[in-house]
Every structure is written in structure tokens, then in C-alpha cells.
Design a protein around this motif. Structure first.
Motif, mmCIF file in Angstrom:
data_model
loop_
_atom_site.group_PDB
_atom_site.id
_atom_site.type_symbol
_atom_site.label_atom_id
_atom_site.label_comp_id
_atom_site.label_asym_id
_atom_site.label_seq_id
_atom_site.Cartn_x
_atom_site.Cartn_y
_atom_site.Cartn_z
ATOM 1 N N PRO A 282 0.500 -1.156 -0.103
ATOM 2 C CA PRO A 282 0.193 0.191 0.132
ATOM 3 C C PRO A 282 0.844 1.040 -0.010
ATOM 4 C CG PRO A 282 -0.806 -1.662 1.889
ATOM 5 C CD PRO A 282 0.181 -2.381 0.930
ATOM 6 N N ALA A 283 1.641 1.584 0.845
ATOM 7 C CA ALA A 283 2.620 2.381 0.885
ATOM 8 C C ALA A 283 3.188 2.424 -1.085
ATOM 9 C CB ALA A 283 3.992 2.190 1.779
ATOM 10 N N LEU A 284 3.316 0.973 -1.309
ATOM 11 C CA LEU A 284 4.191 1.632 -2.200
ATOM 12 C C LEU A 284 3.407 2.204 -4.408
ATOM 13 C CD1 LEU A 284 7.434 -0.809 -2.708
ATOM 14 C CD2 LEU A 284 7.359 1.729 -1.854
ATOM 15 N N THR A 285 2.157 1.146 -3.575
ATOM 16 C CA THR A 285 1.064 1.674 -4.723
ATOM 17 C C THR A 285 -0.344 1.901 -4.266
ATOM 18 O OG1 THR A 285 0.384 -0.473 -4.687
ATOM 19 C CG2 THR A 285 1.796 -0.389 -5.509
ATOM 20 N N GLY A 286 -0.195 2.263 -3.035
ATOM 21 C CA GLY A 286 -1.989 2.527 -2.889
ATOM 22 C C GLY A 286 -2.644 1.418 -2.606
ATOM 23 N N LYS A 287 -2.440 0.802 -2.883
ATOM 24 C CA LYS A 287 -3.356 -1.219 -2.919
ATOM 25 C C LYS A 287 -2.940 -2.104 -2.272
ATOM 26 C CE LYS A 287 -4.509 0.212 -7.849
ATOM 27 N NZ LYS A 287 -4.757 -0.013 -9.490
ATOM 28 N N TYR A 288 -4.068 -2.275 -1.493
ATOM 29 C CA TYR A 288 -3.778 -3.662 -0.824
ATOM 30 C C TYR A 288 -3.764 -5.290 -1.567
ATOM 31 C CZ TYR A 288 -4.333 -1.754 4.193
ATOM 32 O OH TYR A 288 -4.627 -0.798 4.510
ATOM 33 N N PRO A 289 -2.254 -6.005 -1.244
ATOM 34 C CA PRO A 289 -1.845 -7.301 -2.221
ATOM 35 C C PRO A 289 -3.842 -7.802 -1.897
ATOM 36 C CG PRO A 289 -0.931 -6.901 -0.190
ATOM 37 C CD PRO A 289 -1.733 -5.876 -0.081
ATOM 38 N N ALA A 290 -3.720 -8.338 -2.866
ATOM 39 C CA ALA A 290 -4.704 -8.839 -3.950
ATOM 40 C C ALA A 290 -5.288 -10.905 -3.151
ATOM 41 C CB ALA A 290 -5.261 -9.213 -5.420
ATOM 42 N N GLY A 291 -6.273 -10.904 -2.646
ATOM 43 C CA GLY A 291 -6.380 -12.519 -2.593
ATOM 44 C C GLY A 291 -6.571 -13.008 -1.009
ATOM 45 N N VAL A 292 -6.295 -11.060 0.317
ATOM 46 C CA VAL A 292 -6.576 -11.871 1.564
ATOM 47 C C VAL A 292 -7.602 -11.538 1.827
ATOM 48 C CG1 VAL A 292 -5.579 -11.599 3.408
ATOM 49 C CG2 VAL A 292 -3.561 -11.194 1.092
ATOM 50 N N LEU A 293 -8.520 -11.155 1.941
ATOM 51 C CA LEU A 293 -10.114 -10.835 2.439
ATOM 52 C C LEU A 293 -11.073 -10.465 0.798
ATOM 53 C CD1 LEU A 293 -8.697 -7.266 4.133
ATOM 54 C CD2 LEU A 293 -9.615 -9.860 5.136
ATOM 55 N N PRO A 294 -12.118 -10.886 1.521
ATOM 56 C CA PRO A 294 -12.570 -10.504 -0.327
ATOM 57 C C PRO A 294 -13.314 -9.180 -0.413
ATOM 58 C CG PRO A 294 -13.839 -11.964 2.611
ATOM 59 C CD PRO A 294 -12.003 -11.323 2.214
ATOM 60 N N THR A 295 -12.952 -9.180 -1.555
ATOM 61 C CA THR A 295 -13.209 -8.130 -2.376
ATOM 62 C C THR A 295 -13.989 -7.474 -2.076
ATOM 63 O OG1 THR A 295 -12.200 -9.404 -4.182
ATOM 64 C CG2 THR A 295 -12.670 -6.859 -4.986
ATOM 65 N N ASP A 296 -15.190 -7.673 -1.843
ATOM 66 C CA ASP A 296 -16.491 -6.847 -1.652
ATOM 67 C C ASP A 296 -16.724 -7.015 -0.427
ATOM 68 O OD1 ASP A 296 -17.140 -10.022 -0.604
ATOM 69 O OD2 ASP A 296 -19.425 -10.047 -1.109
ATOM 70 N N ARG A 297 -16.189 -7.552 0.595
ATOM 71 C CA ARG A 297 -15.382 -6.729 2.434
ATOM 72 C C ARG A 297 -14.723 -6.270 2.561
ATOM 73 N NH1 ARG A 297 -17.035 -11.035 6.029
ATOM 74 N NH2 ARG A 297 -17.473 -8.778 7.349
ATOM 75 N N GLN A 298 -13.364 -5.931 1.537
ATOM 76 C CA GLN A 298 -12.401 -5.607 2.185
ATOM 77 C C GLN A 298 -12.810 -3.840 2.613
ATOM 78 O OE1 GLN A 298 -8.491 -6.391 0.294
ATOM 79 N NE2 GLN A 298 -8.658 -4.187 -0.068
ATOM 80 N N GLU A 299 -12.914 -2.967 1.888
ATOM 81 C CA GLU A 299 -13.633 -2.254 2.543
ATOM 82 C C GLU A 299 -13.453 -2.014 3.646
ATOM 83 O OE1 GLU A 299 -14.474 0.868 -0.212
ATOM 84 O OE2 GLU A 299 -12.621 0.682 -1.538
ATOM 85 N N ASP A 300 -15.147 -2.467 3.802
ATOM 86 C CA ASP A 300 -15.776 -2.626 5.689
ATOM 87 C C ASP A 300 -14.971 -2.782 6.160
ATOM 88 O OD1 ASP A 300 -18.381 -1.994 6.583
ATOM 89 O OD2 ASP A 300 -18.103 -4.493 6.967
ATOM 90 N N LEU A 301 -14.113 -4.236 6.104
ATOM 91 C CA LEU A 301 -13.303 -4.235 7.811
ATOM 92 C C LEU A 301 -12.242 -3.997 7.661
ATOM 93 C CD1 LEU A 301 -13.006 -8.038 5.868
ATOM 94 C CD2 LEU A 301 -14.497 -7.630 7.783
ATOM 95 N N LEU A 302 -11.558 -3.059 6.675
ATOM 96 C CA LEU A 302 -10.490 -2.247 6.803
ATOM 97 C C LEU A 302 -11.189 -0.728 7.567
ATOM 98 C CD1 LEU A 302 -8.415 -2.806 3.813
ATOM 99 C CD2 LEU A 302 -7.816 -4.184 6.222
ATOM 100 N N GLY A 303 -12.238 -0.246 6.806
ATOM 101 C CA GLY A 303 -12.699 0.610 7.584
ATOM 102 C C GLY A 303 -11.939 2.105 6.615
#
Length: 484
Positions: A282-303
Motif C-alpha cells: 500500500p505504501a508503494l502503490t496505494g493498493k492492498y495485495p489481492a486475495g487475502v480478504l473478500p473483495t466485496d468486504r475488504q473496504e468495510d473490514l479495514l474501515g
């Protein structure tokens, strides 16, 4: 050395010279392994682990003060109240660094010494302590490499929610700016966070470290708040002085599938994303690695909020990597403690090889240092790398003549430095190595039961320091710039 000379020394030790990557060197024979001429040899400590003086100089309580004083949280009930007493013995520690011939010292600044409650103006006594330490290092010809956060969150901020609370990112940014305004005239190289993966997991998911919480959602929120703080503080330091060299220290390991099964290969990829990349990508690209959290819930889980992808960005000037061992990963439903993340990571050794371990029970896997450097360069590209920690726990004590014959540590260091040398020959832009640790110290939940230092500290006899055989060996490495 007057103040102007100290400032000039800080620029030379920490500025343009160390912004360079060591030049390439020719192929060598089977003799001693020569490192590049500009390579830096150093060592590392952390504030709570060595300073002591927990109630002196206006310092406020940290989460580690609270945690270590709670019954049953640390081995033998040990605390960092006194630790190595480096708050009073910093001159002696600098003399040890100089005796060893080291040119870089990675230390951390205790947030509660600067802001006792994590808010408000700076505590001048705290700034004065680190100013004296910095001046002493520069006078000794040693580069100060300062870490802003090595796990000692002010307790008042934990009382307000800790790292899962989004406001903590702003508090960390304010603190970072205060420190930079006071010390960036002499300190050019800064590490924002030490091992964000470890302090969020052990502190908020597994409860094994301060603050001792076991809450998967709080853990996930904490990882995002730390990443927000990382980006914000990076910009705060650059605003204070654009020429500062700013990076982070990430503990990384090769993630090897336990078997050839597709499930274990997938688990290893997930472990790599979560354990190696979650705070760096995220520091280098602004994006979290894919495939860890469900895509449809990632933003909610992370706040996650709109524009957070810009806030977490931190285009580091260098990347610090901490390496101790490798991990063999298997598919294990619920094994991570995070719902939906089905992995279990255990110590890794070469298949069929004896399972050699350090005294802390960690597998010895020197080849993993080369493997993880190759892997991380795929993410970091041409950004200079510093090994910000590498070392091992062996509890060897003085013999009847006062000599500490820690041959196992020498063997560990030699094998890992050979792998580091191989990585540099393979084109990995590593410019420095910091051995963990200069001193035997307070090893978190293990208390004083594990000794990582190349200097023995007699905690029963007033923190007396004694150089181990490994210290003499490492001094020879630093003096000759080679490993034999």
C-alpha cells in the motif's frame, strides 16, 4: 566537535553518500567474501528494550509498561522498568559501538518520552535525551538511524482505542513532526514503523504482546490505521525537510508451501501477501495485495474511506527488511485467526535437513535471506534496501574466566552474511546490515530469558556489559568489510 561540525557529520553520514547503492564488485574465488566499499555495518536496539528509566524525564506510560506489569503476561514477570539502563548509560553504549568499529546505529525513539499522553506539545526533557544521543553518535563517526515507532504506544492512546482507532494515525503524524523538527538537522535517515505486521498481529489478533487484545476486526482496522499513519508521517517528515531519507522496517520471510498440493501453494501465496506485503505494497502503490480478504468486504473490514488509497502512499527512499527465519505454510481452515484466511505458517527448514534451532526455538534457515531479498526486490524494484535486523538468540553465559564463547551465534551470522553477499552479487541493492542486537535486552513477552546481543548484559549485577566472542568476530567483519 562543535554544533556546526556535528551538523556536517550528519549530512555526510546520512545524506548523499548513503543515498547511493553500493557499487558492483567482481566475481571472487572461494576465499573471504568482500563486501562493496560503501557498505555500512551496524547494530540495532529499541527504546523499551534497552532504555529503562520508565518514570524519568517526564516519560508517560506506554502499553508495554501496562502489559508487562500485568500478572502472567511476560516470562518471570519481567518488565522494561530498568532493562539495560541505556537511558543513563548511553555514552557507554556508544563507546561499545565505536569499539566494534560500527558505522550505523539503529535505535528507536520512545513516543511516551516525547508526548507522555500521545498528544500536545513536546516534552523537552525527552527531546534533550535523544539530542544528546544523536550528538554522541555523530561525534563518534556513527550514523544515527532513528525509528519513530518500535511498539511503545502511549497508554492514553490505547485507552482511546489504540491502533484500531483512525484518530491514532493523526496523533502519530503530529508526534513524528515534533521529533523531525527537533532532530532532522542532524538525523538524515528515519524509519517510520518497526514490523507493523508483528505489533498489529501479536497485539490485537493473538494477544501475546501489548496491548493484549484478541479481536480480528480490531486487528484488521489497526493494519489500515497504521498504513494511514505511515503515509501521513512520511509526508510530514518530507515537509519538515525534503532531503530526509525516510523508510520503514518490515519483518519478512520466504513463505514455502508445506506440500506440493494446490491448496498449500495457494496458502503460501496468501501468507506472502498478508505477512510480507500488507504494509509495504500500500505504501508503494496505494493498493492492498489481492486475495487475502473478500473483495466485496475488504473496504468495510479495514474501515477504508474515499481517498485512502492516496493517504497510504509513502514512496520510500529506502526499505528496511528484518529477517530471522523462514516459514512453511499449509492450508488450514481458521488457522490464521482471521475469518476466511485459511493458513498456518510454521518454521521452515530445507526438506530433509536437521531442524537446527536457536535457543528461542526458531529454525535456522540462512538460505531464506537470499530468497526473501530476491522476492522483495520484485516489489521494491530499485529502492535501496537496508537489513535493519538479523540475529539469533543464544543464552551462552560467561565461562569461569569471563569469556562468552557463543560460537553458535558466529556460525549463524556467518551463514546469513554469506547469503547476503550472494544477494548483493545477484544485483539486490542492499547498502547496510544491522545486527540484532547490540545488547542483550528485554525481549518483549520473553522478558530477559532470551539473549540476542553481541554484548552480554549482566542484569543481576547492575547491567554490566561484556563483549562476547561474536562481538569480536563482528568487529573483524566491520573492520575488513568481509566475511571469511
Amino acid at each position: 566537535m562543535n554544533r556546526r561540525e556535528l551538523l556536517q557529520a550528519g549530512a555526510i553520514l546520512g545524506g548523499a553518500v548513503l543515498g547511493q547503492v553500493p557499487t558492483a564488485f567482481a566475481e571472487e574465488s572461494d576465499g573471504p567474501l568482500q563486501f562493496p566499499p560503501e557498505f555500512l555495518w551496524g547494530s540495532a536496539t529499541a527504546a523499551y528494550q534497552v532504555e529503562g528509566a520508565w518514570r524519568e524525564g517526564g516519560r508517560g506510560p506506554s502499553i508495554w509498561d501496562t502489559f508487562s506489569h500485568a500478572p502472567g503476561k511476560t516470562r518471570n514477570g519481567d518488565t522494561g522498568d530498568v532493562a539495560c539502563d541505556s537511558y543513563h548509560r548511553w555514552r557507554e553504549d556508544i563507546a561499545l559501538l565505536k569499539q566494534l568499529g560500527l558505522k550505523s546505529y539503529r535505535f528507536s525513539i520512545a513516543w511516551p518520552r516525547i508526548q507522555p499522553t500521545g498528544r500536545g506539545s513536546a516534552n523537552q526533557a525527552g527531546l534533550d535525551y535523544y539530542s544528546r544521543l544523536t550528538d554522541g553518535l555523530l561525534k563518534a563517526g556513527i550514523r544515527p538511524l532513528a525509528t519513530l515507532y518500535h511498539w511503545d504506544l502511549p497508554q492514553a492512546l490505547e485507552d482511546d482505542g489504540g491502533w484500531p482507532n483512525r484518530d491514532t494515525a493523526g496523533r502519530f503524524t503530529d508526534y513524528s513532526r515534533l521529533v523531525a523538527e527537533a532532530l532532522s538537522d542532524r538525523i538524515e535517515n528515519w524509519v517510520l514503523f518497526n514490523e507493523p505486521k508483528t505489533f498489529t498481529q501479536l497485539g490485537y489478533l493473538y494477544g501475546a504482546h501489548a496491548p493484549g487484545r484478541k479481536d480480528p476486526l480490531a486487528f484488521l482496522r489497526a493494519t489500515h490505521v497504521v498504513n494511514l499513519a505511515q503515509g501521513q508521517a512520511f509526508r510530514a517528515l518530507k515537509e519538515t525537510k525534503p532531503t530526509l531519507q525516510v523508510g520503514g522496517a518490515f519483518d519478512v520471510s520466504p513463505m514455502l508451501p508445506a506440500t506440493a498440493s494446490a491448496e498449500d501453494h495457494a496458502a503460501a501465496a496468501t501468507a506472502d501477501a498478508l505477512l510480507n506485503l500488507w504494509h509495504l505494497q500500500p505504501a508503494l502503490t496505494g493498493k492492498y495485495p489481492a486475495g487475502v480478504l473478500p473483495t466485496d468486504r475488504q473496504e468495510d473490514l479495514l474501515g477504508f474511506r474515499p481517498r485512502d488509497e492516496a493517504i497510504v502512499r509513502a514512496p520510500f527512499d529506502f526499505v528496511g527488511l528484518n529477517y530471522y527465519t523462514g516459514f512453511r505454510v499449509s492450508h488450514a481452515p481458521g488457522g490464521s485467526g482471521i475469518p476466511g484466511v485459511n493458513i498456518r505458517a510454521e518454521g521452515a527448514t530445507v526438506p530433509g535437513a536437521p531442524r537446527e534451532k536457536t535457543d528461542i526455538g526458531w529454525d535456522i534457515y540462512p538460505r531464506g535471506l537470499h530468497e526473501i531479498l530476491i522476492r522483495m526486490q520484485q516489489v521494491t524494484g530499485d529502492i535501496p534496501i537496508e537489513i535493519t535486523e538479523n540475529g539469533c538468540a543464544y543464552n551462552t553465559r560467561p565461562d569461569p574466566h569471563g569469556r562468552i564463547r557463543d560460537d553458535a551465534r558466529i556460525a549463524y551470522l556467518r551463514s546469513h552474511l554469506k547469503e547476503l553477499h550472494r544477494a548483493i552479487k545477484d544485483g539486490i541493492p542492499v547498502r547496510a546490515y544491522h545486527l540484532w542486537s547490540l545488547l542483550d535486552n528485554f525481549e518483549w513477552a520473553e522478558g530477559f530469558a532470551q539473549r540476542f546481543g553481541i554484548v552480554f548484559v549482566d542484569f543481576e549485577q547492575g547491567q554490566k556489559r561484556m563483549l562476547k566472542d561474536s562481538g569480536h568476530w563482528y568487529a573483524q567483519v566491520a573492520a575488513t568489510n568481509r566475511v571469511s
